[in-house]
Write a protein that holds these residues in place. Structure first.
Motif, PDB file in Angstrom:
ATOM      1  N   LYS A 182      -9.478  47.864  19.470  1.00 33.81           N
ATOM      2  CA  LYS A 182      -9.414  46.999  18.286  1.00 33.81           C
ATOM      3  C   LYS A 182      -9.454  45.493  18.554  1.00 33.81           C
ATOM      4  CE  LYS A 182      -6.078  49.683  15.594  1.00 33.81           C
ATOM      5  NZ  LYS A 182      -4.907  50.268  16.011  1.00 33.81           N
ATOM      6  N   SER A 183     -10.801  45.026  17.963  1.00 37.75           N
ATOM      7  CA  SER A 183     -11.183  43.881  18.662  1.00 37.75           C
ATOM      8  C   SER A 183     -11.930  43.318  17.600  1.00 37.75           C
ATOM      9  CB  SER A 183     -12.293  44.193  19.735  1.00 37.75           C
ATOM     10  OG  SER A 183     -13.407  43.436  19.625  1.00 37.75           O
ATOM     11  N   ALA A 184     -11.971  41.899  17.754  1.00 37.53           N
ATOM     12  CA  ALA A 184     -12.727  41.163  16.713  1.00 37.53           C
ATOM     13  C   ALA A 184     -13.893  40.642  17.057  1.00 37.53           C
ATOM     14  CB  ALA A 184     -11.600  40.072  16.434  1.00 37.53           C
ATOM     15  N   ILE A 185     -14.313  41.309  17.989  1.00 38.37           N
ATOM     16  CA  ILE A 185     -15.673  41.008  18.529  1.00 38.37           C
ATOM     17  C   ILE A 185     -16.934  41.253  17.747  1.00 38.37           C
ATOM     18  CG2 ILE A 185     -17.579  41.173  20.476  1.00 38.37           C
ATOM     19  CD1 ILE A 185     -15.123  41.831  22.331  1.00 38.37           C
ATOM     20  N   LYS A 186     -17.573  40.237  17.163  1.00 39.85           N
ATOM     21  CA  LYS A 186     -18.667  40.421  16.235  1.00 39.85           C
ATOM     22  C   LYS A 186     -20.014  40.082  16.763  1.00 39.85           C
ATOM     23  CE  LYS A 186     -16.727  39.556  11.694  1.00 39.85           C
ATOM     24  NZ  LYS A 186     -16.475  38.707  10.812  1.00 39.85           N
ATOM     25  N   SER A 187     -21.046  40.727  16.630  1.00 42.36           N
ATOM     26  CA  SER A 187     -22.466  40.596  16.809  1.00 42.36           C
ATOM     27  C   SER A 187     -22.617  39.061  16.404  1.00 42.36           C
ATOM     28  CB  SER A 187     -23.282  41.323  16.397  1.00 42.36           C
ATOM     29  OG  SER A 187     -24.718  40.812  16.588  1.00 42.36           O
ATOM     30  N   ASP A 188     -23.416  38.308  17.312  1.00 43.16           N
ATOM     31  CA  ASP A 188     -23.786  36.982  16.866  1.00 43.16           C
ATOM     32  C   ASP A 188     -25.037  36.786  16.249  1.00 43.16           C
ATOM     33  OD1 ASP A 188     -25.496  37.397  19.103  1.00 43.16           O
ATOM     34  OD2 ASP A 188     -25.249  35.638  20.194  1.00 43.16           O
ATOM     35  N   CYS A 189     -25.615  38.036  16.012  1.00 42.47           N
ATOM     36  CA  CYS A 189     -26.799  37.899  15.282  1.00 42.47           C
ATOM     37  C   CYS A 189     -26.982  36.968  14.181  1.00 42.47           C
ATOM     38  CB  CYS A 189     -27.217  39.667  14.913  1.00 42.47           C
ATOM     39  SG  CYS A 189     -27.620  39.933  13.497  1.00 42.47           S
ATOM     40  N   LYS A 190     -27.992  36.094  14.071  1.00 38.30           N
ATOM     41  CA  LYS A 190     -28.325  35.244  13.187  1.00 38.30           C
ATOM     42  C   LYS A 190     -29.696  34.460  13.383  1.00 38.30           C
ATOM     43  CE  LYS A 190     -26.295  31.101  15.433  1.00 38.30           C
ATOM     44  NZ  LYS A 190     -25.247  29.804  15.044  1.00 38.30           N
ATOM     45  N   SER A 191     -30.192  33.800  12.318  1.00 38.77           N
ATOM     46  CA  SER A 191     -31.581  33.305  12.317  1.00 38.77           C
ATOM     47  C   SER A 191     -31.369  32.000  13.107  1.00 38.77           C
ATOM     48  CB  SER A 191     -32.158  33.076  10.989  1.00 38.77           C
ATOM     49  OG  SER A 191     -32.469  34.417  10.580  1.00 38.77           O
ATOM     50  N   LEU A 192     -32.055  31.576  14.212  1.00 41.06           N
ATOM     51  CA  LEU A 192     -31.654  30.234  14.798  1.00 41.06           C
ATOM     52  C   LEU A 192     -33.094  29.254  14.281  1.00 41.06           C
ATOM     53  CD1 LEU A 192     -31.516  31.840  18.188  1.00 41.06           C
ATOM     54  CD2 LEU A 192     -29.596  30.749  16.944  1.00 41.06           C
ATOM     55  N   ASN A 193     -33.595  29.464  13.149  1.00 41.05           N
ATOM     56  CA  ASN A 193     -34.715  28.572  12.944  1.00 41.05           C
ATOM     57  C   ASN A 193     -34.438  27.043  12.637  1.00 41.05           C
ATOM     58  OD1 ASN A 193     -34.088  30.069  10.780  1.00 41.05           O
ATOM     59  ND2 ASN A 193     -35.917  29.538   9.638  1.00 41.05           N
ATOM     60  N   PHE A 194     -33.234  26.899  11.992  1.00 42.13           N
ATOM     61  CA  PHE A 194     -32.859  25.620  11.506  1.00 42.13           C
ATOM     62  C   PHE A 194     -32.322  24.838  12.788  1.00 42.13           C
ATOM     63  CE2 PHE A 194     -32.843  28.251   7.539  1.00 42.13           C
ATOM     64  CZ  PHE A 194     -33.794  27.474   6.989  1.00 42.13           C
ATOM     65  N   GLU A 195     -31.497  25.586  13.714  1.00 46.22           N
ATOM     66  CA  GLU A 195     -30.803  24.944  14.806  1.00 46.22           C
ATOM     67  C   GLU A 195     -31.973  24.667  15.708  1.00 46.22           C
ATOM     68  OE1 GLU A 195     -27.674  26.862  16.993  1.00 46.22           O
ATOM     69  OE2 GLU A 195     -27.323  28.152  14.967  1.00 46.22           O
ATOM     70  N   VAL A 196     -32.968  25.301  15.860  1.00 46.37           N
ATOM     71  CA  VAL A 196     -34.075  25.067  16.853  1.00 46.37           C
ATOM     72  C   VAL A 196     -35.130  23.741  16.031  1.00 46.37           C
ATOM     73  CG1 VAL A 196     -36.384  25.797  17.560  1.00 46.37           C
ATOM     74  CG2 VAL A 196     -34.680  27.122  17.752  1.00 46.37           C
ATOM     75  N   GLU A 197     -35.169  23.766  14.776  1.00 44.43           N
ATOM     76  CA  GLU A 197     -35.693  22.665  14.054  1.00 44.43           C
ATOM     77  C   GLU A 197     -35.151  21.344  14.383  1.00 44.43           C
ATOM     78  OE1 GLU A 197     -37.023  24.618  10.138  1.00 44.43           O
ATOM     79  OE2 GLU A 197     -36.775  22.257   9.509  1.00 44.43           O
ATOM     80  N   ARG A 198     -33.653  21.473  14.162  1.00 47.76           N
ATOM     81  CA  ARG A 198     -32.886  20.035  14.460  1.00 47.76           C
ATOM     82  C   ARG A 198     -33.054  19.635  16.175  1.00 47.76           C
ATOM     83  NH1 ARG A 198     -28.769  22.652  11.653  1.00 47.76           N
ATOM     84  NH2 ARG A 198     -27.454  23.168  13.646  1.00 47.76           N
ATOM     85  N   ALA A 199     -33.278  20.517  17.006  1.00 47.77           N
ATOM     86  CA  ALA A 199     -33.508  20.094  18.355  1.00 47.77           C
ATOM     87  C   ALA A 199     -34.995  19.545  18.464  1.00 47.77           C
ATOM     88  CB  ALA A 199     -33.378  21.500  19.266  1.00 47.77           C
ATOM     89  N   LEU A 200     -36.041  20.433  17.711  1.00 43.68           N
ATOM     90  CA  LEU A 200     -37.377  19.785  17.930  1.00 43.68           C
ATOM     91  C   LEU A 200     -37.374  18.177  17.224  1.00 43.68           C
ATOM     92  CD1 LEU A 200     -39.247  23.122  16.822  1.00 43.68           C
ATOM     93  CD2 LEU A 200     -39.138  22.117  19.038  1.00 43.68           C
ATOM     94  N   SER A 201     -36.779  18.127  16.147  1.00 44.85           N
ATOM     95  CA  SER A 201     -36.890  16.705  15.626  1.00 44.85           C
ATOM     96  C   SER A 201     -36.004  15.747  16.223  1.00 44.85           C
ATOM     97  CB  SER A 201     -36.497  16.958  14.019  1.00 44.85           C
ATOM     98  OG  SER A 201     -35.084  17.226  14.159  1.00 44.85           O
ATOM     99  N   THR A 202     -35.373  16.165  17.267  1.00 40.88           N
ATOM    100  CA  THR A 202     -34.581  15.262  18.130  1.00 40.88           C
ATOM    101  C   THR A 202     -35.228  14.680  19.398  1.00 40.88           C
ATOM    102  OG1 THR A 202     -32.607  16.262  17.430  1.00 40.88           O
ATOM    103  CG2 THR A 202     -32.283  14.697  19.143  1.00 40.88           C
ATOM    104  N   SER A 203     -36.148  15.403  20.033  1.00 40.43           N
ATOM    105  CA  SER A 203     -36.616  14.952  21.182  1.00 40.43           C
ATOM    106  C   SER A 203     -38.295  15.613  21.186  1.00 40.43           C
ATOM    107  CB  SER A 203     -36.133  15.513  22.351  1.00 40.43           C
ATOM    108  OG  SER A 203     -36.652  15.491  23.426  1.00 40.43           O
ATOM    109  N   ASN A 204     -38.979  14.905  21.857  1.00 43.94           N
ATOM    110  CA  ASN A 204     -40.349  15.371  22.197  1.00 43.94           C
ATOM    111  C   ASN A 204     -40.657  15.890  23.598  1.00 43.94           C
ATOM    112  OD1 ASN A 204     -41.382  15.136  19.709  1.00 43.94           O
ATOM    113  ND2 ASN A 204     -42.455  13.157  19.940  1.00 43.94           N
ATOM    114  N   ASN A 205     -39.402  15.872  24.127  1.00 41.67           N
ATOM    115  CA  ASN A 205     -39.479  16.447  25.608  1.00 41.67           C
ATOM    116  C   ASN A 205     -38.919  17.695  26.005  1.00 41.67           C
ATOM    117  OD1 ASN A 205     -40.538  13.805  26.673  1.00 41.67           O
ATOM    118  ND2 ASN A 205     -38.698  13.038  25.920  1.00 41.67           N
ATOM    119  N   ILE A 206     -38.828  18.659  24.668  1.00 45.28           N
ATOM    120  CA  ILE A 206     -38.375  19.775  25.210  1.00 45.28           C
ATOM    121  C   ILE A 206     -39.605  20.799  25.988  1.00 45.28           C
ATOM    122  CG2 ILE A 206     -37.831  22.233  23.940  1.00 45.28           C
ATOM    123  CD1 ILE A 206     -36.393  20.609  21.876  1.00 45.28           C
TER     124      ILE A 206
END
Lengths: 331, 339
Positions: free
Chosen positions: A190-214
C-alpha cells in the motif's frame, strides 16, 4: 563460452547497453547527419526556422497507473522530448494500434486523458491514425505520438556538456518506474508512490529564458538518471561528478527500491529533466525551475567519459551504465 | 586503534557485499583492514546441475515454473530459465512464493513448480506456503528445493586455513530468523568474532569497527549491532515452520562442493509437494566450467579481479559464472562499483 545474442530480448528495450547496441545497428543502416546526433528530438532547419521533431511509442502496462495513464504519457513523453531540444512544442500526431476486444470505454477514457494533458501542455493534436489488430497481436493498446516545436533559443542545445557546467534536476527521481512496478506486479504494497509523469515544457521554458548558457537538457526516462548522465559524459568526452546526498529521492520510493533491490538511480522518470548550465548561472536556473530543483553535480575534466558518484559517507565510486534489467532480489 | 596488524574480515552476505561496494566503504578503510566477500548469495551458490534440472522441468508441456527474479538469468550448463522462456517455456517471476498458489488455483490443469533458492531468510516463507497449500488441499503445486543453510558453510570457511578469515560481518536478515546462538559456536570454536549488522553504511562501518576491536582484544564472541530487528532467540516460529516441512541434508554448493547438512529436503509428511519426486528428472552433472573462479570467489580465496574471464568474457550482460548474474554476486558488485 556463451554465444553472441542472436535474438532481441526485453533488455534491448530498457535504455541500457543492449539498447544502445541495437540503436547503433539501425543507425549505421539509416545514417544521415541529423539522425546521427541521436538526440530525443531532431533539430531541423526549414527556410531559416529552427524546428524540433520527435516521435515516440507508448506500450506501458498497466494502461492506467497511479499518477497517469498511457494517454497522458503519450502526450507528455513527446512534449518532453521536443522540450529537451530547447523548443516550444506546438503540434502532435496520434496513432493507436488497438487489440480487438478492447472496450470502447477504455479508449474513450484514454482519449479524454490525452485531451486534458494536451490542453495543459498547450499543444494541439492535429493528425492521427487507428489500426486494429487481432487478439494477441498487441497488448490492449499501443500509442505513437510525433510532435513538432519551434526553437527560439539562440544557442544549440546538444548532447554535449561543457567544462564548468553545473547539473540541475527539477525534482525527486525514480517515481514513475516504481509506481508502474507496484501497479503492474500487484505487489500488494500500500504505497502513495505516484508516477511523476507530466509535461515539462513550461519548466524548461523558464530555464531557457533565464540563461543563454544552457548546453544540455535531458529527461532521464528509461535507464534512469545514471544512464542519462553516462550518455552525456560519453558524448561530451568529459567527466561528470554527482553528489549522492543532493539527489532527491522520496523516502517511500527509496524504501520500495530497497525492499525490491532496485537502485533508484536506474529507475525510469517521466516528469524529470536535468539541465547542464554554466556554473555561474546555476543558482538562477534552479530558482527559475522551481523549489524542488537541486544542483546535483558538475562537469569535470577528470575521469573522462565516466560518471563518479560521491557517496554519502564521503567515498566515491563509478556510476556505470545499466547493463541489463534490474531484477528484484530474493533475500 | 593500532593499525600495524593486518586483519581480514568476511562479509558473509551478498546484500552486504553490494552495500559495501555501493557506498565505497573499502576506499575509506585503512590498508590494514581487508574485506573479502563470502558465499551468502543464494543464487550464486546454486549448482549448474540444479539449474539444468529446473530448465528441464520448465520445458515440460504441462508445467508453469515460478521463481524469484534473480534466478531466471543464472546460466546452467545449457542456458538459463530466461532463454527457456524465450523459446516457449512458461516461466514467471514472482515476488512471493504465495503468488504461486494463486497461479496454481487459476490453472488447475497445469503443474505449478516453484524453483526454490535461498537461505534461512527465505526458506521459512516457502515452508509456510507449502503448509498453506496442504491446508487448502492444493495438489498441483510443487517446489524444487535448492535451499541452503548458512551455518554449515560458515563453519567450513571458519575452519579453512587457506582462507584465513579473522572475523565475520554477519547478515542481519538471516539472523532475524536464526538468532545469535548458531554464531556462538563459530566464534568460540574457531576463534572468529562475529558481528551481526544491518545494511546501512553506518551499520556496516560500526560492524567493522567492533570486529577490529574484538580481534585486538582477543574477544571471540558474537555481538549484535542490529538490535532494532535481531533478537537473541531469533524467530522460533519461522524455524518451527521450516523444520516441520524440511530436514537438513548434504548439499552441493556451486564452486565449493558438498557441505554436510547444508541443504534442505522434504520431510515425509510433505513429500507430495516435492518436485524432485514428482518429476524425477535425471540429467548428467555438467563438467566444471573452465577458467571461472566463482568457486574461489565464493570462499573469499580469490577476488573477481584475479579471474581471467572477469570483465572480458564474463559481464553482467553475458555472465559465465553465477557471481556475475545475481545483483548481489561478488563479481557483479565489483563490475558495477569498482573499477
Amino acid at each position: 563460452m556463451k554465444a553472441e545474442i542472436r535474438e532481441i530480448t526485453l533488455a534491448h528495450g530498457n535504455g541500457g547497453k543492449l539498447m544502445h547496441e541495437l540503436i547503433e545497428k539501425l543507425r549505421i543502416r539509416l545514417s544521415n547527419n541529423i539522425l546521427d546526433e541521436l538526440t530525443d528530438a531532431a533539430e531541423l532547419r526549414i527556410k531559416g526556422r529552427r524546428l524540433a521533431f520527435s516521435t515516440d511509442s507508448y506500450v506501458v502496462k498497466p494502461l492506467f497507473f497511479p499518477g497517469g495513464d498511457i494517454g497522458k504519457l503519450a502526450v507528455c513523453g513527446t512534449v518532453n522530448d521536443i522540450s529537451m531540444k530547447g523548443a516550444k512544442p506546438l503540434f502532435l500526431s496520434l496513432s493507436f494500434i488497438i487489440e480487438e476486444g478492447l472496450e470502447f470505454k477504455v479508449i474513450e477514457q484514454i482519449a479524454d486523458s490525452i485531451k486534458k494533458e494536451a490542453k495543459k501542455a498547450g499543444v494541439l493534436i492535429v493528425t492521427g491514425d487507428i489500426k486494429v489488430v487481432e487478439k494477441g497481436a498487441c497488448d490492449k493498446v499501443y500509442i505513437n505520438t510525433s510532435g513538432i516545436g519551434v526553437i527560439d533559443y539562440p544557442k544549440r542545445i546538444s548532447a554535449k556538456a561543457r567544462v564548468g557546467d553545473a547539473i540541475i534536476i527539477n525534482g525527486s527521481i525514480a517515481e514513475h518506474g516504481m509506481a508502474i512496478l507496484n501497479a503492474r506486479e500487484n505487489l500488494g504494497f500500500k504505497s502513495a508512490i505516484k508516477s511523476d509523469c507530466k509535461s515539462l515544457n513550461f519548466e524548461v521554458e523558464r530555464a531557457l529564458s533565464t540563461s543563454n548558457n544552457i548546453s544540455v537538457l535531458r529527461d532521464p526516462t528509461r535507464g534512469g538518471l545514471a544512464t542519462a548522465l553516462n550518455e552525456i559524459a560519453e558524448a561530451s568526452n568529459l567527466g561528470i561528478e554527482v553528489y549522492e546526498k543532493e539527489i532527491p529521492v522520496k523516502r517511500s520510493v527509496l524504501k520500495l527500491c530497497s525492499i525490491l533491490g532496485f537502485d533508484p538511480l536506474y529507475v525510469a522518470n517521466e516528469g524529470k529533466f536535468i539541465c547542464f548550465v554554466n556554473g555561474k548561472d546555476a543558482k538562477r536556473i534552479k530558482r527559475a525551475i522551481g523549489p524542488k530543483s537541486k544542483i546535483i553535480g558538475k562537469v569535470t575534466t577528470t575521469n573522462k567519459r565516466e560518471v563518479v558518484l560521491k557517496t554519502r559517507i564521503g567515498s566515491g565510486r563509478i556510476l556505470p551504465i545499466l547493463e541489463t534489467d534490474q531484477l528484484p532480489r530474493i533475500c | 586503534m593500532s593499525s600495524n596488524i593486518k586483519i581480514k574480515l568476511m562479509e558473509v552476505c551478498g546484500t552486504h557485499t553490494m552495500a559495501i561496494a555501493r557506498s565505497g566503504i573499502k576506499k575509506l578503510l585503512p590498508e590494514s583492514i581487508e574485506l573479502i566477500s563470502g558465499p551468502g548469495c543464494p543464487v550464486c551458490v546454486t549448482p549448474q546441475h540444479d539449474i539444468d534440472k529446473a530448465i528441464a522441468v520448465a520445458k515440460l508441456e504441462d508445467v508453469i515454473m515460478t521463481t524469484f527474479g534473480d534466478m531466471i538469468r543464472v546460466p546452467g550448463s545449457r542456458g538459463t530459465l530466461s532463454e527457456a522462456k524465450m523459446h516457449g517455456a512458461d516461466v514467471r517471476v514472482v515476488y512471493s512464493c504465495m503468488d504461486t498458489l494463486t497461479i496454481a488455483k487459476k490453472n488447475p490443469k497445469k503443474k505449478i513448480v516453484f524453483m526454490g533458492v535461498g537461505f534461512e531468510t527465505t526458506s521459512p516463507t516457502i515452508a509456510a506456503t507449502i503448509k498453506e497449500a496442504k491446508r487448502q488441499g492444493i495438489k498441483n503445486f510443487f517446489v524444487l528445493s535448492n535451499f541452503k543453510c548458512l551455518f554449515p558453510a560458515l563453519e567450513t570457511i571458519a575452519s579453512s586455513k587457506k582462507i584465513g578469515v579473522d572475523g565475520f560481518i554477519c547478515p542481519g536478515h538471516v539472523s532475524v530468523i536464526t538468532g545469535t546462538h548458531a554464531y556462538e559456536a563459530v566464534a568460540r570454536r574457531y576463534k572468529k568474532p562475529c558481528v551481526i549488522t544491518g545494511f546501512e553504511d553506518m551499520d556496516i562501518l560500526k560492524g567493522i569497527k567492533r570486529l577490529a576491536e574484538k580481534i585486538r582484544d582477543n574477544s571471540y564472541n558474537v555481538e549484535v549491532e542490529y538490535k532494532r530487528v535481531v533478537k537473541k532467540n531469533g524467530n522460533p516460529k519461522a524455524r518451527n515452520v521450516l523444520n516441520a516441512v524440511f530436514k537438513p541434508h548434504d548439499s552441493d554448493w556451486r564452486g565449493i562442493g558438498e557441505i554436510k547438512k547444508s541443504g534442505l529436503v522434504f520431510r515425509k509428511e510433505y513429500r507430495d509437494f516435492d518436485a524432485d519426486r514428482e518429476f524425477n528428472i535425471k540429467i548428467p552433472k555438467p563438467a566444471p566450467q573452465k577458467g571461472c573462479l566463482c568457486g574461489e570467489v565464493l570462499q573469499g580465496i580469490k577476488s573477481p579481479k584475479d579471474c581471467k574471464l572477469f570483465r572480458k568474457a564474463c559481464t553482467p550482460k553475458r555472465p559465465i559464472g553465477p557471481c556475475m548474474v545475481s545483483a548481489e554476486g561478488t563479481c557483479a558488485a565489483y563490475y558495477k562499483y569498482e573499477s
